[in-house]
Design a protein around this motif. Structure first.
Motif, PDB file in Angstrom:
ATOM      1  N   SER A   1       1.045  -1.173   0.015  1.00  0.00           N
ATOM      2  CA  SER A   1      -0.098   0.067   0.110  1.00  0.00           C
ATOM      3  C   SER A   1       0.978   1.390  -0.024  1.00  0.00           C
ATOM      4  O   SER A   1       1.898   1.346   0.760  1.00  0.00           O
ATOM      5  CB  SER A   1      -0.924   0.141   1.212  1.00  0.00           C
ATOM      6  N   VAL A   2       0.684   2.089  -0.848  1.00  0.00           N
ATOM      7  CA  VAL A   2       1.422   3.396  -0.835  1.00  0.00           C
ATOM      8  C   VAL A   2       0.697   4.543  -1.274  1.00  0.00           C
ATOM      9  O   VAL A   2      -0.172   4.717  -1.909  1.00  0.00           O
ATOM     10  CB  VAL A   2       2.355   3.301  -2.101  1.00  0.00           C
ATOM     11  N   MET A   3       1.257   5.609  -0.323  1.00  0.00           N
ATOM     12  CA  MET A   3       0.488   7.044  -0.663  1.00  0.00           C
ATOM     13  C   MET A   3       1.306   7.803  -1.454  1.00  0.00           C
ATOM     14  O   MET A   3       2.593   8.001  -1.323  1.00  0.00           O
ATOM     15  CB  MET A   3       0.640   7.758   0.894  1.00  0.00           C
ATOM     16  N   TYR A   4       0.868   8.019  -2.803  1.00  0.00           N
ATOM     17  CA  TYR A   4       1.604   9.022  -3.764  1.00  0.00           C
ATOM     18  C   TYR A   4       1.190  10.451  -3.801  1.00  0.00           C
ATOM     19  O   TYR A   4      -0.042  10.483  -3.436  1.00  0.00           O
ATOM     20  CB  TYR A   4       1.645   8.166  -5.061  1.00  0.00           C
ATOM     21  N   ARG A   5       1.960  11.254  -4.290  1.00  0.00           N
ATOM     22  CA  ARG A   5       1.722  12.507  -4.792  1.00  0.00           C
ATOM     23  C   ARG A   5       1.991  12.883  -6.144  1.00  0.00           C
ATOM     24  O   ARG A   5       3.232  12.614  -6.446  1.00  0.00           O
ATOM     25  CB  ARG A   5       1.759  13.716  -3.714  1.00  0.00           C
ATOM     26  N   LEU A   6       0.996  13.218  -6.925  1.00  0.00           N
ATOM     27  CA  LEU A   6       1.470  13.711  -8.600  1.00  0.00           C
ATOM     28  C   LEU A   6       0.846  15.112  -8.643  1.00  0.00           C
ATOM     29  O   LEU A   6      -0.078  15.406  -8.235  1.00  0.00           O
ATOM     30  CB  LEU A   6       0.437  12.669  -9.236  1.00  0.00           C
ATOM     31  N   PHE A   7       1.824  15.725  -9.204  1.00  0.00           N
ATOM     32  CA  PHE A   7       1.484  17.232  -9.336  1.00  0.00           C
ATOM     33  C   PHE A   7       1.549  17.553 -11.004  1.00  0.00           C
ATOM     34  O   PHE A   7       2.068  16.681 -11.859  1.00  0.00           O
ATOM     35  CB  PHE A   7       2.740  17.968  -8.871  1.00  0.00           C
ATOM     36  N   LYS A   8       0.456  18.328 -11.455  1.00  0.00           N
ATOM     37  CA  LYS A   8       0.080  19.035 -12.654  1.00  0.00           C
ATOM     38  C   LYS A   8       0.587  20.413 -12.787  1.00  0.00           C
ATOM     39  O   LYS A   8       0.471  21.286 -12.125  1.00  0.00           O
ATOM     40  CB  LYS A   8      -1.371  19.056 -13.119  1.00  0.00           C
ATOM     41  N   LEU A   9       1.548  20.389 -13.784  1.00  0.00           N
ATOM     42  CA  LEU A   9       2.660  21.665 -13.725  1.00  0.00           C
ATOM     43  C   LEU A   9       2.210  22.135 -15.196  1.00  0.00           C
ATOM     44  O   LEU A   9       2.073  21.420 -16.231  1.00  0.00           O
ATOM     45  CB  LEU A   9       4.109  21.579 -13.435  1.00  0.00           C
ATOM     46  N   PRO A  10       2.244  23.505 -15.590  1.00  0.00           N
ATOM     47  CA  PRO A  10       2.487  24.055 -16.902  1.00  0.00           C
ATOM     48  C   PRO A  10       3.499  23.550 -17.570  1.00  0.00           C
ATOM     49  O   PRO A  10       4.741  23.323 -16.928  1.00  0.00           O
ATOM     50  CB  PRO A  10       2.430  25.655 -16.532  1.00  0.00           C
ATOM     51  N   LYS A  11       3.548  23.549 -18.676  1.00  0.00           N
ATOM     52  CA  LYS A  11       4.834  22.911 -19.783  1.00  0.00           C
ATOM     53  C   LYS A  11       5.808  23.745 -19.851  1.00  0.00           C
ATOM     54  O   LYS A  11       7.093  23.204 -19.827  1.00  0.00           O
ATOM     55  CB  LYS A  11       4.101  22.856 -21.133  1.00  0.00           C
ATOM     56  N   ASP A  12       5.740  25.106 -19.502  1.00  0.00           N
ATOM     57  CA  ASP A  12       6.817  26.029 -19.482  1.00  0.00           C
ATOM     58  C   ASP A  12       7.186  26.499 -18.095  1.00  0.00           C
ATOM     59  O   ASP A  12       7.871  27.370 -17.786  1.00  0.00           O
ATOM     60  CB  ASP A  12       6.310  27.137 -20.326  1.00  0.00           C
ATOM     61  N   ALA A  13       6.956  25.566 -17.093  1.00  0.00           N
ATOM     62  CA  ALA A  13       7.335  25.622 -15.818  1.00  0.00           C
ATOM     63  C   ALA A  13       8.989  25.954 -15.441  1.00  0.00           C
ATOM     64  O   ALA A  13       9.707  25.193 -16.301  1.00  0.00           O
ATOM     65  CB  ALA A  13       6.776  24.625 -14.857  1.00  0.00           C
TER      66      ALA A  13
END
Length: 359
Positions: A257-269
């Motif tokens: 069992s794993v707790m993950y965090r995934l982020f969505k960033l702008p392409k030009d970050a």
């Protein structure tokens, strides 16, 4: 929790609906530990919120982690597979009256419990109007449930994504509705191999979040394909199936069992390495902020971080909680890489890999 798979995978959908709507009455009916949360320490504000939740909502709770991230004030949050609403109600208290929480689930019985106690919780929290709602729908069809593009700050999910056959569609929809800088913070079950058809077709093991588990590497591949940043491992624990008849079906397959965090960033970050100082401004995290299993920021301490981590902090809800400056050319820091959770279980170590400056 339960929400997955519309008509094209109708048999799986119906099985999951029946399991969470009719077979399971309380957590005592579970046959494995996959959908249970072991005792764990909670921050004071989270524990206080949990203490206010109605007993019926708690009794109908199934999940493999506490999906309550940090820095929640005034956030718009979506819970995938919200079930009886336990996590949603805790989040409702933590976002405050100016935040908002949406829970989506496909199981009528679970939604009935969740909706029954809205007024109870608003009164307990001291809010003059609801900052929460529950909608019926499928977690890979969020548009059908009225969830707009770029409308959500944080998505949480508690041991639900594995219940759905089409994980790519689930993650794609999550990516669509998240704002730039938004986060998918979720707990789920993963396998050390691609599971056989015999395991996949076992109704109890699927209903209890085991048969639908991805091979851990598939999550990283899906995240990259869809556009998310590299998944960050937050917490993990071994998951052993001990019931003899179920263990026989699973053979040598192992689960975690794993707790993950995934982020969505702008392409030009901006992805330049940075030196950052945490200000200690996040509720319950004044002394330190755990960002993932390797990286913890101490209040007032200067830390050199890689460009991807810097981009996340600059673009996300954490941006006001850090001071940023360009990293010296001689600074050393750890790059973000894929992590095999089964290797982590073997090593058992948690390290702080923020970098230092040689100057």
């Amino acid at each position: 929790m339960s929400s997955c798979c519309p008509a094209k995978t109708k048999s799986i959908t119906d099985d999951v609906k029946d399991y969470y709507g009719k077979k399971l009455r309380t957590g005592d009916d579970l046959e494995t530990a996959a959908c249970t949360t072991p005792p764990q320490k909670m921050f004071k504000s989270v524990a206080n919120a949990m203490a206010l939740i109605h007993d019926e909502v708690v009794s109908k709770y199934y999940g493999c982690g506490i999906v309550v991230p940090e820095c929640l004030e005034d956030m718009n949050i979506l819970d995938l597979g919200s079930g009886s609403g336990r996590d949603c109600y805790a989040l409702s208290k933590l976002v405050g009256k100016d935040g908002f929480v949406i829970g989506i689930d496909m199981t009528d019985e679970q939604l009935e419990v969740a909706n029954r106690h809205v007024d109870y919780h608003m009164k307990a929290f001291g809010f003059d109007k609801p900052n929460i709602k529950f909608v019926k729908g499928f977690i890979e069809k969020l548009k059908d449930a009225g969830i707009a593009d770029n409308s959500v700050d944080i998505i949480v999910s508690n041991c639900v994504i594995n219940l759905c056959k089409d994980k790519h569609e689930v993650l794609s929809e999550a990516y669509r509705v998240l704002k730039e800088g938004g986060e998918l913070y979720f707990s789920d079950v993963y396998a050390d191999r691609v599971l056989s058809d015999e395991i996949r077709n076992h109704k109890v093991l699927w209903g209890e979040c085991v048969s639908g588990a991805l091979h851990w590497k598939q999550l990283f591949d899906l995240a990259k394909d869809i556009g998310f940043e590299t998944p960050r491992t937050f917490e993990y624990r071994d998951l052993k199936i001990t019931k003899p008849d179920l263990k026989e079906v699973l053979g040598d397959a192992k689960f975690v069992s794993v707790m993950y965090r995934l982020f969505k960033l702008p392409k030009d970050a901006d992805r330049n390495a940075s030196q950052v100082i945490y200000k200690g401004t996040i509720t319950d995290n004044q002394d330190e902020l755990k960002f993932d299993r390797k990286l913890t920021f101490k209040n007032g301490a200067s830390v050199t971080i890689d460009g991807d981590t810097a981009a996340i902090l600059k673009q996300s809800r954490f941006k006001e909680d850090f001071m940023f400056q360009k990293a010296p050319g001689c600074a050393k820091y750890s790059e973000v890489k894929e992590e095999n959770p089964f290797d982590l279980l073997k090593s058992g170590g948690v390290t702080n890999e923020g970098g230092t400056c040689c100057c």
